[in-house]
Design a protein around this motif. Sequence first.
Motif, PDB file in Angstrom:
ATOM      1  N   LEU A  31      20.018  -3.503  -1.900  1.00  0.00           N
ATOM      2  CA  LEU A  31      18.808  -3.408  -1.086  1.00  0.00           C
ATOM      3  C   LEU A  31      19.169  -2.870   0.291  1.00  0.00           C
ATOM      4  O   LEU A  31      20.122  -3.344   0.926  1.00  0.00           O
ATOM      5  N   LEU A  32      18.411  -1.892   0.751  1.00  0.00           N
ATOM      6  CA  LEU A  32      18.617  -1.289   2.060  1.00  0.00           C
ATOM      7  C   LEU A  32      17.474  -1.697   2.985  1.00  0.00           C
ATOM      8  O   LEU A  32      16.303  -1.504   2.663  1.00  0.00           O
ATOM      9  N   GLU A  33      17.813  -2.263   4.123  1.00  0.00           N
ATOM     10  CA  GLU A  33      16.816  -2.653   5.123  1.00  0.00           C
ATOM     11  C   GLU A  33      17.177  -1.999   6.455  1.00  0.00           C
ATOM     12  O   GLU A  33      18.297  -2.164   6.947  1.00  0.00           O
ATOM     13  N   LYS A  34      16.228  -1.247   7.019  1.00  0.00           N
ATOM     14  CA  LYS A  34      16.552  -0.488   8.231  1.00  0.00           C
ATOM     15  C   LYS A  34      16.766  -1.385   9.453  1.00  0.00           C
ATOM     16  O   LYS A  34      17.403  -0.967  10.422  1.00  0.00           O
ATOM     17  N   GLY A  35      16.222  -2.595   9.418  1.00  0.00           N
ATOM     18  CA  GLY A  35      16.458  -3.564  10.486  1.00  0.00           C
ATOM     19  C   GLY A  35      17.195  -4.760   9.935  1.00  0.00           C
ATOM     20  O   GLY A  35      18.321  -4.642   9.453  1.00  0.00           O
ATOM     21  N   VAL A  36      16.536  -5.916  10.019  1.00  0.00           N
ATOM     22  CA  VAL A  36      17.089  -7.128   9.425  1.00  0.00           C
ATOM     23  C   VAL A  36      16.085  -7.675   8.426  1.00  0.00           C
ATOM     24  O   VAL A  36      14.883  -7.429   8.522  1.00  0.00           O
ATOM     25  N   ALA A 159      15.482 -17.348   2.460  1.00  0.00           N
ATOM     26  CA  ALA A 159      15.960 -18.184   1.357  1.00  0.00           C
ATOM     27  C   ALA A 159      16.004 -17.391   0.060  1.00  0.00           C
ATOM     28  O   ALA A 159      16.940 -17.528  -0.743  1.00  0.00           O
ATOM     29  N   VAL A 160      14.998 -16.551  -0.167  1.00  0.00           N
ATOM     30  CA  VAL A 160      14.996 -15.692  -1.353  1.00  0.00           C
ATOM     31  C   VAL A 160      16.159 -14.703  -1.271  1.00  0.00           C
ATOM     32  O   VAL A 160      16.832 -14.421  -2.271  1.00  0.00           O
ATOM     33  N   ALA A 161      16.423 -14.179  -0.068  1.00  0.00           N
ATOM     34  CA  ALA A 161      17.549 -13.253   0.114  1.00  0.00           C
ATOM     35  C   ALA A 161      18.874 -13.931  -0.197  1.00  0.00           C
ATOM     36  O   ALA A 161      19.751 -13.344  -0.860  1.00  0.00           O
ATOM     37  N   ASN A 162      19.044 -15.173   0.251  1.00  0.00           N
ATOM     38  CA  ASN A 162      20.281 -15.904  -0.044  1.00  0.00           C
ATOM     39  C   ASN A 162      20.445 -16.117  -1.546  1.00  0.00           C
ATOM     40  O   ASN A 162      21.557 -16.025  -2.087  1.00  0.00           O
ATOM     41  N   SER A 163      19.338 -16.409  -2.224  1.00  0.00           N
ATOM     42  CA  SER A 163      19.386 -16.573  -3.677  1.00  0.00           C
ATOM     43  C   SER A 163      19.781 -15.259  -4.351  1.00  0.00           C
ATOM     44  O   SER A 163      20.611 -15.243  -5.273  1.00  0.00           O
ATOM     45  N   ALA A 164      19.204 -14.147  -3.873  1.00  0.00           N
ATOM     46  CA  ALA A 164      19.540 -12.843  -4.448  1.00  0.00           C
ATOM     47  C   ALA A 164      21.025 -12.522  -4.262  1.00  0.00           C
ATOM     48  O   ALA A 164      21.694 -12.035  -5.180  1.00  0.00           O
ATOM     49  N   ARG A 165      21.542 -12.824  -3.075  1.00  0.00           N
ATOM     50  CA  ARG A 165      22.970 -12.586  -2.811  1.00  0.00           C
ATOM     51  C   ARG A 165      23.838 -13.425  -3.754  1.00  0.00           C
ATOM     52  O   ARG A 165      24.856 -12.941  -4.272  1.00  0.00           O
ATOM     53  N   SER A 166      23.441 -14.679  -3.967  1.00  0.00           N
ATOM     54  CA  SER A 166      24.243 -15.562  -4.821  1.00  0.00           C
ATOM     55  C   SER A 166      24.275 -15.061  -6.259  1.00  0.00           C
ATOM     56  O   SER A 166      25.192 -15.401  -7.028  1.00  0.00           O
ATOM     57  N   LEU A 167      23.288 -14.227  -6.625  1.00  0.00           N
ATOM     58  CA  LEU A 167      23.217 -13.662  -7.973  1.00  0.00           C
ATOM     59  C   LEU A 167      23.888 -12.290  -8.054  1.00  0.00           C
ATOM     60  O   LEU A 167      23.847 -11.639  -9.100  1.00  0.00           O
ATOM     61  N   GLY A 168      24.469 -11.850  -6.950  1.00  0.00           N
ATOM     62  CA  GLY A 168      25.219 -10.599  -6.957  1.00  0.00           C
ATOM     63  C   GLY A 168      24.542  -9.430  -6.281  1.00  0.00           C
ATOM     64  O   GLY A 168      25.142  -8.343  -6.186  1.00  0.00           O
ATOM     65  N   ALA A 169      23.316  -9.582  -5.794  1.00  0.00           N
ATOM     66  CA  ALA A 169      22.642  -8.475  -5.112  1.00  0.00           C
ATOM     67  C   ALA A 169      23.355  -8.173  -3.797  1.00  0.00           C
ATOM     68  O   ALA A 169      23.737  -9.083  -3.055  1.00  0.00           O
ATOM     69  N   LYS A 170      23.515  -6.891  -3.504  1.00  0.00           N
ATOM     70  CA  LYS A 170      24.120  -6.461  -2.243  1.00  0.00           C
ATOM     71  C   LYS A 170      22.997  -6.081  -1.291  1.00  0.00           C
ATOM     72  O   LYS A 170      22.238  -5.140  -1.549  1.00  0.00           O
ATOM     73  N   ILE A 171      22.877  -6.807  -0.191  1.00  0.00           N
ATOM     74  CA  ILE A 171      21.823  -6.561   0.793  1.00  0.00           C
ATOM     75  C   ILE A 171      22.458  -5.962   2.033  1.00  0.00           C
ATOM     76  O   ILE A 171      23.331  -6.577   2.663  1.00  0.00           O
ATOM     77  N   VAL A 172      22.042  -4.751   2.367  1.00  0.00           N
ATOM     78  CA  VAL A 172      22.636  -3.997   3.471  1.00  0.00           C
ATOM     79  C   VAL A 172      21.597  -3.871   4.580  1.00  0.00           C
ATOM     80  O   VAL A 172      20.574  -3.202   4.415  1.00  0.00           O
TER      81      VAL A 172
END
Length: 391
Positions: A31-36, A159-172
């Motif tokens: 996931l690409l986010e231009k800010g935070v 919290a949803v983002a933390n869950s996604a990360r724990s499942l392997g999603a890369k959040i940039v």
Amino acid sequence: MTTMDLVIVGGGINGIGIAQCAAAAGYSVMLLEKGVVAGQTSANSSKLIHGGLRYLETGQLSLVKQSLAERRILLKLAPSLVKPVPFYIPVYADSRRCAITIRAGLSLYALLSAGDTLGQFRAVPAVYWSKIKGLKLKGLKALYQYWDAQTDDQLLTKAVANSARSLGAKIVEQASCTQIEHQPQHCIVRYQQQGQPHAVKALAVVNAAGPWVNQVLECVTPAIEPVPIEWVQGSHLLLDIANNDGILYLESHVDQRVIFVMPWQGKTLIGTTEVVLKSLGEQPSPTAAEVDYLLGIYAHYFPVLGGVDALRSRLLDTFCGVRVLPKQQGNAFDRPRDTLQQICPTHPHLLTLYGGKLTTYRTTAVDATRWLEAQLGSRIKRADFNQLRLD
């Protein structure tokens, strides 16, 4: 070059929800986010997880039923973040919506709640009306109480983002998408982070950039035709006034809209407006007219606290969220709030999302993941999306 099953552009609640759902289904996700994450609209909503009682007036029954089902699920999955709260609807002698209309709407709301205990409502006896501190009692004919839920929208999204990360999603974060090159079998997504160019091969792309959705489409090659949209700003005011225990659902005495007066951090939060913007800045702010509009409605219902000028001195903070609505005739208040998922036959690997509600982000995520599965086939699941707790 790294290859991902899915690249998502946009780190609001819809993009983050899709990342969580797709990662739980076994897909590799970036996931690409231009800010935070949760830095814009998903931090500036009315902070409600609700069925949308007012949507009944425009016949959006399926959306209300879906939202009520999602409310029930989120109360179970995120009990520390989503909490039930009583709502109160006062009906006055000069209210446009009479007591019979309100009772009928609440009865339908209860029916659509499908047996949920939060679907219950009641008429509050007159002897208890004064317990809502400061509320105008003159002309008050009835007071109804029903249930919905409140959340911290930013914390929920994180919290949803933390869950996604724990499942392997890369959040940039701090990553601006500069090009989506659509090819016959995949897309090449180019982005900049800290001034450095990067590229990733994506078998599928979801554009979930919220208000900036069509700006992302301008980066697509070959060119793609966007859906005409309008940006609708919703402003909120935080007043230095001790909150009531519940949320007031108030009919504007200026027009037929409704606003909420809500407890927030021990103070009183008022919102929201719906103003169509001609252009979109990076950080929207309330107009003077919006501030006067909200303060005027509050002063009308809470006259003991003074008029607009007295309330202005109690203004602690303001914030705005911008939602996307399809461009059409009529005022923004009455337009449908369903999420529009756009797929162009010439660009089969790209899904674009328009609109969406905080309450129904999970259904949007499930729909997008089904599209992804139709594109790529299934993967070995990492987790059951419907059992993922949030805290």
